[in-house]
Design a protein around this motif. Structure first.
Motif, PDB file in Angstrom:
ATOM      1  N   SER A  20       0.828  -1.201   0.000  1.00 43.89           N
ATOM      2  CA  SER A  20       0.000   0.000   0.000  1.00 43.89           C
ATOM      3  C   SER A  20       0.868   1.260   0.000  1.00 43.89           C
ATOM      4  CB  SER A  20      -0.919  -0.007   1.220  1.00 43.89           C
ATOM      5  OG  SER A  20      -1.621   1.202   1.308  1.00 43.89           O
ATOM      6  N   SER A  22       3.998   1.522  -1.022  1.00 47.80           N
ATOM      7  CA  SER A  22       4.671   1.607  -2.314  1.00 47.80           C
ATOM      8  C   SER A  22       3.711   2.109  -3.387  1.00 47.80           C
ATOM      9  CB  SER A  22       5.233   0.233  -2.690  1.00 47.80           C
ATOM     10  OG  SER A  22       5.910   0.300  -3.908  1.00 47.80           O
ATOM     11  N   ASN A  23       2.464   1.661  -3.335  1.00 44.02           N
ATOM     12  CA  ASN A  23       1.456   2.116  -4.284  1.00 44.02           C
ATOM     13  C   ASN A  23       1.185   3.610  -4.102  1.00 44.02           C
ATOM     14  OD1 ASN A  23      -0.474   1.744  -6.374  1.00 44.02           O
ATOM     15  ND2 ASN A  23      -2.081   1.779  -4.820  1.00 44.02           N
ATOM     16  N   SER A  26       3.941   5.440  -5.739  1.00 44.66           N
ATOM     17  CA  SER A  26       3.811   5.388  -7.203  1.00 44.66           C
ATOM     18  C   SER A  26       2.747   6.352  -7.705  1.00 44.66           C
ATOM     19  CB  SER A  26       3.468   3.964  -7.659  1.00 44.66           C
ATOM     20  OG  SER A  26       4.530   3.097  -7.399  1.00 44.66           O
TER      21      SER A  26
END
Length: 139
Positions: A20, A22-23, A26
């Motif tokens: 989550s 890392s998302n 991004s």
């Protein structure tokens, strides 16, 4: 058995939290205008390097003294101000530093070189890392 199930749930939760986070990084990175992505990565890496250098066990690194300035990053004042004012997700700079050091194999001084020159080539090798390599992690 309940203990095992609880451990598995906790492990899955930690893993999902990492995904989550890392998302989130991004999504944030991809929302930046293209012309700001490279300076953003340099600024975030500089934040992480300065933080690393400030740790109690870190040795002195004079090359970090002016790194977090427009001149130190070679950026126009307006771009630098824009980068400072972004509402970057917490932990982004540390995550980026980890990506560059662990996935691309750069050490502290090599990261500083990457920040300043946007490219680091390993001696006696054809292998180079540029900021786009680090940015592709968020793409």
């Amino acid at each position: 058995m309940k203990f095992l199930a609880l451990c598995l749930l906790l492990a899955a939760g930690s893993c999902l939290a990492g995904v989550s986070r890392s998302n989130t990084y991004s999504v944030f990175y991809n929302s930046l205008p293209d012309e700001l992505k490279n300076p953003f990565l340099r600024y975030q890496l500089a934040l992480a390097v300065v933080e690393q250098a400030a740790r109690p066990k870190a040795s002195s690194h004079p090359s970090t003294d002016n790194l977090l300035t427009p001149e130190g990053l070679g950026l126009p004042e307006t771009t630098f101000s824009n980068l400072k004012s972004l509402n970057t997700p917490p932990g982004f700079s540390g995550h980026l530093y980890t990506v560059v050091t662990q996935e691309h194999g750069l050490n502290f001084d090599q990261v500083i070189s990457l920040i300043k020159t946007r490219l680091y080539c390993f001696p006696n090798s054809d292998f180079c890392v540029d900021l786009g390599d680090a940015g592709s992690h968020f793409g």
